[in-house]
Design a protein around this motif. Sequence first.
Motif, PDB file in Angstrom:
ATOM      1  N   VAL A 108      39.298  36.842  41.283  1.00 54.99           N
ATOM      2  CA  VAL A 108      37.694  37.220  41.166  1.00 54.99           C
ATOM      3  C   VAL A 108      38.486  37.462  39.028  1.00 54.99           C
ATOM      4  CG1 VAL A 108      36.019  38.789  41.100  1.00 54.99           C
ATOM      5  CG2 VAL A 108      36.780  37.706  43.507  1.00 54.99           C
ATOM      6  N   PHE A 109      38.923  38.199  39.313  1.00 55.97           N
ATOM      7  CA  PHE A 109      39.077  38.854  37.886  1.00 55.97           C
ATOM      8  C   PHE A 109      39.488  37.641  37.136  1.00 55.97           C
ATOM      9  CE2 PHE A 109      38.999  43.076  39.393  1.00 55.97           C
ATOM     10  CZ  PHE A 109      38.473  43.810  38.336  1.00 55.97           C
ATOM     11  N   GLY A 110      40.563  36.573  37.505  1.00 51.87           N
ATOM     12  CA  GLY A 110      41.325  35.856  37.091  1.00 51.87           C
ATOM     13  C   GLY A 110      40.327  34.188  37.028  1.00 51.87           C
ATOM     14  N   MET A 111      39.425  34.005  37.666  1.00 55.00           N
ATOM     15  CA  MET A 111      38.528  33.386  37.454  1.00 55.00           C
ATOM     16  C   MET A 111      37.592  33.799  36.085  1.00 55.00           C
ATOM     17  SD  MET A 111      37.536  31.409  40.828  1.00 55.00           S
ATOM     18  CE  MET A 111      37.296  29.845  40.167  1.00 55.00           C
ATOM     19  N   GLY A 112      37.312  34.918  36.328  1.00 53.18           N
ATOM     20  CA  GLY A 112      35.875  35.375  34.945  1.00 53.18           C
ATOM     21  C   GLY A 112      36.571  35.714  34.337  1.00 53.18           C
ATOM     22  N   ALA A 113      37.641  36.168  33.511  1.00 51.79           N
ATOM     23  CA  ALA A 113      38.319  36.490  32.877  1.00 51.79           C
ATOM     24  C   ALA A 113      39.123  34.792  31.939  1.00 51.79           C
ATOM     25  CB  ALA A 113      39.465  36.844  32.733  1.00 51.79           C
ATOM     26  N   SER A 114      38.728  34.158  32.621  1.00 52.72           N
ATOM     27  CA  SER A 114      39.242  32.535  32.253  1.00 52.72           C
ATOM     28  C   SER A 114      38.442  31.975  31.523  1.00 52.72           C
ATOM     29  CB  SER A 114      39.356  31.686  33.500  1.00 52.72           C
ATOM     30  OG  SER A 114      40.401  30.380  32.607  1.00 52.72           O
ATOM     31  N   ALA A 115      36.931  32.205  32.582  1.00 57.13           N
ATOM     32  CA  ALA A 115      35.506  31.912  31.845  1.00 57.13           C
ATOM     33  C   ALA A 115      34.839  32.660  31.007  1.00 57.13           C
ATOM     34  CB  ALA A 115      34.869  32.285  33.467  1.00 57.13           C
ATOM     35  N   PHE A 116      35.321  33.854  30.798  1.00 58.56           N
ATOM     36  CA  PHE A 116      34.660  34.771  29.778  1.00 58.56           C
ATOM     37  C   PHE A 116      35.380  34.641  28.680  1.00 58.56           C
ATOM     38  CE2 PHE A 116      35.055  38.286  27.219  1.00 58.56           C
ATOM     39  CZ  PHE A 116      33.493  38.447  26.866  1.00 58.56           C
ATOM     40  N   TRP A 117      37.012  34.535  28.390  1.00 57.30           N
ATOM     41  CA  TRP A 117      37.573  33.994  27.539  1.00 57.30           C
ATOM     42  C   TRP A 117      38.039  33.011  26.552  1.00 57.30           C
ATOM     43  CZ3 TRP A 117      38.895  38.764  29.468  1.00 57.30           C
ATOM     44  CH2 TRP A 117      38.751  40.058  28.519  1.00 57.30           C
ATOM     45  N   LEU A 118      38.280  31.581  28.215  1.00 56.67           N
ATOM     46  CA  LEU A 118      38.927  30.674  28.014  1.00 56.67           C
ATOM     47  C   LEU A 118      37.982  29.390  27.261  1.00 56.67           C
ATOM     48  CD1 LEU A 118      42.126  30.453  29.074  1.00 56.67           C
ATOM     49  CD2 LEU A 118      41.811  31.280  26.636  1.00 56.67           C
ATOM     50  N   GLY A 119      36.040  29.808  28.531  1.00 61.62           N
ATOM     51  CA  GLY A 119      35.274  28.653  28.339  1.00 61.62           C
ATOM     52  C   GLY A 119      35.453  28.332  29.618  1.00 61.62           C
TER      53      GLY A 119
END
Length: 300
Positions: free
Chosen positions: A251-262
């Motif tokens: 959940v954190f991994g997918m959220g962080a990737s969406a937020f920082w890497l688009g």
Amino acid sequence: MTGTLPLRDILLALAVVAVWGTNFVVIRIGLDHLPPLLFAALRFVLAALPGVFLLARPAVPWRNLAAYGLLIGAGQFGLLFIALRGHIAPGLASLVIQVQVFFTIGLSMRLTGERVPGHQWAALGLAAAGLAVIAAHTDAATTPFGLGLVVCAAASWAGGNMAAKRSGARAMLPYVVWASLFSAPPLLAASFLLEGWEAIRDGLLRADLTTWGAVVWQSVGNTMFGYAIWGRLLARHPAAQVTPMALLVPVFGMGASAFWLGEPLPAWKLGAAGLVLGGLGLGLLYPRWRARAAVGSAPT
């Protein structure tokens, strides 16, 4: 021991899974400059040094430390870092690698001779359906090669789990630090053989503060903080209360990737995440639910 985790320990567990989840983005950022095998080797160099001079060697055989170091270092992280160098999106990688739970259960049952219970087959089916959805949507960002690498990394992680379990080590941090002595050398050798001196030299020359921050974070945040706090929580509370928190890593991994890497999160990706996490949740939580139900229905 209490029936529920106290708020302080819940926050500590959330901090650990947040570090472990967002670490996939940190890895991807570090790979902008460093070749993957070199990056992985540097991670374990810093995990071992100066730690081996500060922490006593755990009372386990050297061959066990070597097995864990090779499986986790060269196996899990070597393959994962290669995959994250353009072969799979970080958010998906944080999800797919969680299938290590099923590899770990399978290896454990094979070693003990236990039969796989029905709920584990159902859990595996859900997770496999999620992986099938991901495989059906491979593209330039997530390739079949990258997906295969992460699944193999998960299998190596499971092997490392078995080595750690058989070691009998009570404190994971010294165990991981000393095992890192066996992770770094094969990764460095593989980097020289497969990536070559030119790529190594260019990567080191182009590395900036962000890159080195990513390397340090692998050792200090992901290893030192993560394993120390998680081990402490497992020592203070039943595993059934702590381990389900790990479901939040992707959940954190997918959220962080969406937020920082688009990284995009289309419906199919969220559906695949639901299937994989549903399978993991069933496998981890069903025995606990069944035990509670048995206690509740017991005659008084």
